[in-house]
Design an enzyme around this catalytic site. Structure first.
Site, PDB file in Angstrom:
ATOM      1  N   CYS A 135       0.829  -1.208   0.000  1.00 21.21           N
ATOM      2  CA  CYS A 135       0.000   0.000   0.000  1.00 21.21           C
ATOM      3  C   CYS A 135       0.865   1.260   0.000  1.00 21.21           C
ATOM      4  O   CYS A 135       1.356   1.679   1.050  1.00 21.21           O
ATOM      5  CB  CYS A 135      -0.943  -0.015   1.200  1.00 21.21           C
ATOM      6  N   CYS A 138      -0.459   4.130   2.116  1.00 22.66           N
ATOM      7  CA  CYS A 138      -0.262   3.947   3.565  1.00 22.66           C
ATOM      8  C   CYS A 138       1.198   4.199   3.949  1.00 22.66           C
ATOM      9  O   CYS A 138       1.480   4.827   4.960  1.00 22.66           O
ATOM     10  CB  CYS A 138      -0.591   2.526   4.004  1.00 22.66           C
ATOM     11  N   ASP A 139       2.114   3.660   3.176  1.00 22.27           N
ATOM     12  CA  ASP A 139       3.503   3.576   3.639  1.00 22.27           C
ATOM     13  C   ASP A 139       4.514   4.417   2.865  1.00 22.27           C
ATOM     14  O   ASP A 139       5.670   4.516   3.272  1.00 22.27           O
ATOM     15  CB  ASP A 139       3.949   2.094   3.605  1.00 22.27           C
TER      16      ASP A 139
END
Ligand code: NDP
Length: 309
Positions: A135, A138-139
């Site tokens: 992701c 997300c990261d």
């Protein structure tokens, strides 16, 4: 013996727990089955910085634990167990848990999520959460100013490569064929982004690093030439599998297996069965959007039950 339930929620990610919170407060006495991965995909991530309300970020497992405790405090009956069979052809709806417990539910909320596809190589598993991620949204932030690689050639990979290019110094896009599957517009965008280098006919051999990712070994599948790219992040964007196996034949799915919902609602083609979160969303896939649709599902279910009297 068959158990009778007013509102059954299947799945325990942000969508399922949010549906449980709303359904409990509406006195629908929800029973929620957590499934194979209680807490869902966030329990395998580390820090979550984009869930509103946490100015300093929060660990994924901790966030899901808070969702669960909130649902419990409001009266949700949360159980460990997996829905293994359903029958939505008649009302009340039938759901079998762990192959042996039969439930009859007046309304069902499906929140079984989707699972990211992985390459399946050992180093990917070993370094998951230590530089390997599925992701970028997300990261990606953790690799600000660094070099990263992303594998995949669909719209997700192209979109995530563009996202990463805004944050990172350089993005290697690893495409296994000589062309991409993404839409023309997305291909055009990645091809014209200066810090994205697309490596066609390129496969991942191994992700390198002792405790954290520090490189990736790739192979050109035409020339068999091997090379090492020095990267600190390795993103996998090769698609997701919606967790809808048990619903096949009972509910309308799209060609990729996602549950079809009526736009602007969580209604499926079966009146009284609702779907929320990633199991019906291949586009946004965020914890906050999943939670939002979980809320919608509980409200839709509440209105449905009210209309039955
Ligand atoms: P897709 O299934 O479209 O693409 C997956 C990609 O991963 C393919 O290019 C495939 O390569 C590659 N791949 C699969 N397995 C491997 C492997 N083992 N090694 C290397 N590469 C691999 O998935 P997406 O998640 O990209 O998209 C899913 C759907 O969602 C699509 O319909 C897409 O259009 C849509 N979507 C739309 C968006 C938008 O409109 N904004 C954004 C994101 C997704 P190959 O081509 O060689 O098979």
């Amino acid at each position: 013996m068959t158990e009778k339930v007013k509102c059954l929620i299947i799945g325990s990610g942000p969508a399922g727990y949010t549906a449980a919170i709303y359904a409990s407060r509406a006195d629908m006495k929800p029973v929620i089955y957590e499934g194979l991965q209680p807490g869902g995909q966030l329990t395998i991530t580390t820090e979550v910085e984009n869930f509103p309300g946490f100015p300093h970020g929060v660990q994924g497992p901790e966030l899901m634990d808070m969702f669960k405790k909130q649902a419990e405090r409001l009266g949700s009956d949360i159980r460990y167990g997996l829905a293994t069979k359903v029958d939505f052809s008649q009302k009340p709806f039938k759901v079998i848990i762990d192959d042996n417990h039969e439930i009859e539910a007046q309304t069902v909320i499906i929140a079984t999520g989707a699972s990211a596809k992985w390459l399946g190589i050992p180093s990917e598993k070993r370094l998951n959460g230590a530089g390997v991620s599925a992701c970028a949204v997300c990261d990606g932030f953790f690799y600000r100013g660094k070099d990263v690689a992303i594998v995949g050639a669909g719209d997700s990979a192209a979109e995530e490569a563009s996202y990463l290019a805004n944050i990172c110094n350089k993005v290697y896009m690893l495409v296994r064929k000589d062309k991409m599957r993404a839409s023309k517009a997305m291909i055009h965008r990645v091809e014209n982004t200066k810090n994205i280098e697309i490596l066609y006919n390129t496969e991942t051999v191994e992700i390198l690093g002792d405790k954290v990712v520090d490189g990736v070994r790739v192979k050109n599948n035409i020339t068999n030439e091997l090379k090492t790219l020095s990267v600190s992040g390795f993103f996998v964007a090769i698609g997701h599998n919606p967790n809808t196996e048990i619903f096949k034949g009972f509910i309308e799915l799209d060609e990729q297996g996602y549950i079809k919902t009526i736009p602007g609602s969580t209604k499926t083609n079966i009146e009284g069965v609702f779907a929320c979160g990633d199991v019906q969303d291949k586009n946004y896939r965020q914890a906050v959007t999943a939670a939002g649709s979980g809320c919608m599902a509980a409200l839709d279910a509440e209105r449905y039950l009210a209309s039955q009297h």
